[in-house]
Design an enzyme around this catalytic site. Structure first.
Site, PDB file in Angstrom:
ATOM      1  N   GLY A 227       0.813  -1.210   0.000  1.00  0.00           N
ATOM      2  CA  GLY A 227       0.000   0.000   0.000  1.00  0.00           C
ATOM      3  C   GLY A 227       0.837   1.244   0.000  1.00  0.00           C
ATOM      4  N   PRO A 228       0.184   2.381  -0.262  1.00  0.00           N
ATOM      5  CA  PRO A 228       0.896   3.656  -0.325  1.00  0.00           C
ATOM      6  C   PRO A 228       1.578   3.988   1.009  1.00  0.00           C
ATOM      7  CG  PRO A 228      -1.396   3.914  -1.007  1.00  0.00           C
ATOM      8  CD  PRO A 228      -1.250   2.539  -0.494  1.00  0.00           C
ATOM      9  N   PRO A 229       2.550   4.903   0.994  1.00  0.00           N
ATOM     10  CA  PRO A 229       3.246   5.258   2.223  1.00  0.00           C
ATOM     11  C   PRO A 229       2.303   5.823   3.282  1.00  0.00           C
ATOM     12  CG  PRO A 229       4.321   6.249   0.322  1.00  0.00           C
ATOM     13  CD  PRO A 229       3.061   5.626  -0.167  1.00  0.00           C
ATOM     14  N   GLY A 230       2.592   5.514   4.512  1.00  0.00           N
ATOM     15  CA  GLY A 230       1.871   6.129   5.617  1.00  0.00           C
ATOM     16  C   GLY A 230       0.485   5.583   5.873  1.00  0.00           C
ATOM     17  N   GLY A 232      -0.238   2.815   7.380  1.00  0.00           N
ATOM     18  CA  GLY A 232      -0.326   2.032   8.608  1.00  0.00           C
ATOM     19  C   GLY A 232       0.157   0.602   8.488  1.00  0.00           C
ATOM     20  N   THR A 234       3.304  -0.570   8.952  1.00  0.00           N
ATOM     21  CA  THR A 234       4.139  -0.847  10.112  1.00  0.00           C
ATOM     22  C   THR A 234       3.275  -0.989  11.357  1.00  0.00           C
ATOM     23  OG1 THR A 234       5.768   0.582   9.066  1.00  0.00           O
ATOM     24  CG2 THR A 234       6.177  -0.053  11.338  1.00  0.00           C
ATOM     25  N   HIS A 450     -12.004  31.610 -12.640  1.00  0.00           N
ATOM     26  CA  HIS A 450     -11.497  30.331 -13.154  1.00  0.00           C
ATOM     27  C   HIS A 450     -11.973  29.175 -12.263  1.00  0.00           C
ATOM     28  CE1 HIS A 450      -8.289  27.821 -15.147  1.00  0.00           C
ATOM     29  NE2 HIS A 450      -8.499  27.112 -14.045  1.00  0.00           N
ATOM     30  N   GLU A 451     -11.765  29.338 -10.969  1.00  0.00           N
ATOM     31  CA  GLU A 451     -12.176  28.267 -10.048  1.00  0.00           C
ATOM     32  C   GLU A 451     -13.695  28.120 -10.026  1.00  0.00           C
ATOM     33  OE1 GLU A 451     -10.104  26.229  -8.931  1.00  0.00           O
ATOM     34  OE2 GLU A 451      -8.300  27.371  -9.382  1.00  0.00           O
ATOM     35  N   HIS A 454     -14.761  25.954 -12.897  1.00  0.00           N
ATOM     36  CA  HIS A 454     -14.669  24.519 -12.602  1.00  0.00           C
ATOM     37  C   HIS A 454     -15.844  24.073 -11.753  1.00  0.00           C
ATOM     38  CE1 HIS A 454     -10.698  23.836 -14.179  1.00  0.00           C
ATOM     39  NE2 HIS A 454     -10.105  24.677 -13.355  1.00  0.00           N
TER      40      HIS A 454
END
Ligand SMILES: Nc1ncnc2c1ncn2[C@@H]1O[C@H](COP(=O)(O)OP(=O)(O)OP(=O)(O)O)[C@@H](O)[C@H]1O
Ligand SMILES: [Zn+2]
Length: 670
Positions: A227-230, A232, A234, A450-451, A454
């Protein structure tokens, strides 16, 4: 174990030899020269002990008596503490005599009065300076060898600190056992329900192995956490050890890698020997990709032999486990794709557990865990925090909580407020807020429209992802941003792709509609839209004019082909098709915004006023979005995605590039 002495004996022996020989040779050069007259003067004074005549070199080494020596202590004798102890005596003078016969005549005459003087003639052959040096060096090597042997024995039994040099072949694993038992349990791991369920089995194996082996079953040897870093991994491994109450050996794959040949393999051996001695036990190897990378691929240099040896040793050890060895190896990686397939074979890491980024309800639970230690203001709503942090990992959330507490302290708050958390989230997302960044009001207006563009499109088209937050607060390199909740979906339809492209183009379209020109601030929008259009046409076969053809090559072989897999003619058709898709969506965006200009204005003004707006604000302007799937929670999946999907799931979909940085050379920095 036994090869450690071997590794270190020779370097030490060589150092010892150097220690003894070098000063000796240096010492020979440093003797003062003396002429015949001077020599006979000293001789008459009774200061000479010994004279060694070297006929070949036409010189003699002259040694003073002990008394004469102490009277004129030589500096370098003091500087080198070894000189008196270990070295052959060093000549005090080098005598250059003229004619040997004349010299000897005079010498013999004077020697009558000084019978204590010895000359080379009086010595046995074996006592020449060189021989005595050799003998002494040998004695010292023996002493050192003995010393080392004793020390090594002590290290072997005691394993105490302070002898790292001698324990280079030992594993660097940090051990948590009876003395320092891991206290983490499944309660400390929020979310990850499916993963916890799977590792629960490991806990059972460790606690109660007989139950399984009695029926002839084999206990799994290896569990791979992917899985991705961080996220859990460990933490989860620790929780398994904590739940099963077994010793936990923790180390990182990179700890095996050392510049000395054979050390990695020797460390693996040592680690497994230690773990077996403490069994039942868990070995946890973080970043296993450091050693588990696929062997022998595009590796022409041969520089990775050492890593391969380490990997082979690991595989050997795992294969060597009997059914009675109750040691389970857990390993973590975020690159399961590059691991050697041999690692995953049956009897090794045959179980993979996917530890994914937390979803909404999991994030809420992780917040629960980490908010426990924090003094909270009562208006802080966990649900709200969880909603503000899509795409965050468990470690990021822990970080947010910590950062929020620090911000609150800096602001002298009595407790941590909602605003402190929002600031912490913003900081973690995009670096520090640049409050004092000079933005011209006209630029700010452009960013707001602009925002808002979106936001408007993504609200009004049916299939775009629900929007969470829009901001025009500049931070890091972005001037504004819109956050969407990535919809949990395995398949994307043509409609969804088109609607999302339309929303992405909404920013540019809004600039066109309001200002009648377009700025450079939308580079990442264009990049993302272009990529998607390309994917639709050439990968997913979603464009009618190109048809049901995919030029995607899942085998990865295409990297070695320099040409394109289609003809020149098709290439032209593809170009036209891609351009057509993008232009159509752009026209559509312009049309939607023109028709809803009042709402676009309202949103932009809200943004200019509040700088940050949320879903609630959008609902105020547009009314409820009827077709919106409520922010639903999906059951946790723990399967490893079968194939690499070429589509990226974009969580923070839109970060505008700073207008002054039109960096086409580094568009990936966003
Ligand atoms: N599910 C979770 N519940 C509670 N805390 C979590 C969770 N996931 C991560 N954390 C927090 O994040 C910290 C880091 O997580 P951990 O080191 O286990 O991640 P990892 O997946 O091993 O990361 P890496 O791949 O970088 O080694 C943990 O110490 C914990 O505070
Ligand atoms: Zn944009």
């Amino acid at each position: 174990m036994n090869n450690k002495g071997f590794n270190w004996f020779f370097p030490i022996a060589i150092i010892a030899l150097l220690l003894f020989f070098v000063p000796n040779f240096l010492g020979d050069n440093s003797a003062k020269s003396i002429d015949e007259d001077g020599f006979f003067k000293e001789m008459q004074a009774g200061k000479i002990q010994r004279v060694l005549i070297d006929k070949q070199a036409q010189k003699a080494d002259v040694f003073l008596t002990q008394n004469a020596k102490t009277a004129t202590v030589k500096k370098d004798d003091k500087a080198n503490p070894f000189s008196n102890l270990v070295m052959a005596p060093k000549a005090d003078y080098t005598l250059k005599y003229g004619d040997l016969r004349l010299f000897l005549e005079k010498f013999d005459a004077l020697k009558q009065q000084n019978p204590q003087i010895t000359t080379s003639k009086d010595y046995a052959e074996g006592e020449s300076p060189l021989m005595s040096i050799l003998i002494q060096a040998l004695i010292w090597i023996t002493i050192l060898g003995l010393f080392y042997f004793l020390l090594f024995r002590k290290m072997g039994s005691g394993g105490g600190p302070g002898g790292q040099i001698f324990s280079i072949g030992k594993s660097k694993a940090k051990l948590f056992d009876e003395k320092e038992r891991i206290q983490v349990t499944f309660k400390d791991v929020a979310g990850l329900e499916g993963a916890k369920e799977e590792v629960q089995e490991v806990v059972d194996f460790l606690k109660n192995s007989e139950k399984y082996t009695k029926l002839g079953g084999k206990i799994p040897k290896g569990v791979l956490l992917v899985g991705p870093p961080g996220t859990g991994k460990t933490l989860l491994a620790k929780a398994v050890a904590g739940e099963a109450k077994v010793p936990f050996f923790s180390l990182s794959g990179s700890d095996f890698v050392e510049m000395f040949v054979g050390v990695g393999a020797s460390r693996v051996r040592d680690l497994f020997a230690q773990a077996k001695a403490k069994s039942p036990a868990i070995i946890f190897i973080d970043e296993i990709d450091a050693i588990g990378r696929a062997r022998g691929k595009s590796n022409f240099s041969g520089g990775n032999d050492e890593r391969e040896n380490t990997l082979n040793q690991l595989l050997t050890e795992m294969d060597g486990f009997g059914t009675d060895t109750n040691v389970i190896v857990m390993a973590a990686t975020n690159r399961a794709d590059i691991l050697d397939k041999a690692l995953m074979r049956a009897g090794r890491f045959d179980r993979s557990i996917y530890v994914d980024l937390p979803e909404l309800h999991e994030r809420r639970q992780i917040f629960d865990v980490h908010l426990k230690k924090i003094k909270l203001d009562e208006n802080v709503d966990r649900e709200f925090l969880a909603k503000q942090t899509p795409g965050f990992s468990g470690a990021d959330i822990a970080n947010v909580c910590n950062e929020a507490a620090l911000i609150a302290a800096r602001n002298n708050h009595a407790s941590v407020t909602k605003q402190d958390f929002l600031d912490a989230v913003d900081r973690i997302i995009g670096g520090l807020e640049k409050k004092n960044k000079a933005i011209k009001p006209s630029e700010k207006k452009r960013v707001a429209y602009h925002e808002a563009g979106h936001a408007t499109i993504s609200w009004l088209v049916e299939h775009a992802s629900p929007l969470l937050k829009v901001t025009i607060v500049p931070r890091g390199r972005s001037l504004g941003a819109a956050w969407y909740l990535p919809e949990e979906r395995q398949l994307t339809t043509t409609e969804q792709m088109l609607d999302e492209m339309c929303a992405t183009l909404g920013g540019r379209a809004a600039e066109q509609v309001i200002f009648n020109n377009i700025s450079t601030g939308a580079l990442s929008d264009l990049e993302s839209v272009t990529k998607r259009a390309q994917a639709m046409v050439t990968i997913y076969g979603l464009s009618p004019n190109i048809g049901n053809i995919s030029y995607y090559d899942s085998s990865g072989q295409s990297e070695y082909n320099f040409g394109k897999p289609y003809s020149e003619e098709t290439a032209k058709k593809i170009d036209i098709e891609i351009k057509g898709i993008i232009e159509t969506q752009y026209e559509r965006a312009v049309q939607i915004l023109t028709e809803n200009k009042d709402k676009l204005d309202a949103l932009a003004n809200k943004l200019l006023e509040k700088e940050v707006i949320f879903r609630e604000d959008l609902e105020e302007v547009f009314g409820k979005r009827a077709w919106d799937p409520e922010l639903t929670e999906k059951p946790v999946t723990n399967t490893i995605p079968t194939a690499k999907e070429p589509s990226e799931e974009i969580i923070i979909k839109d970060k505008e590039e700073e207008s002054e940085i039109q960096a086409p050379e580094s568009p990936t920095q966003l």
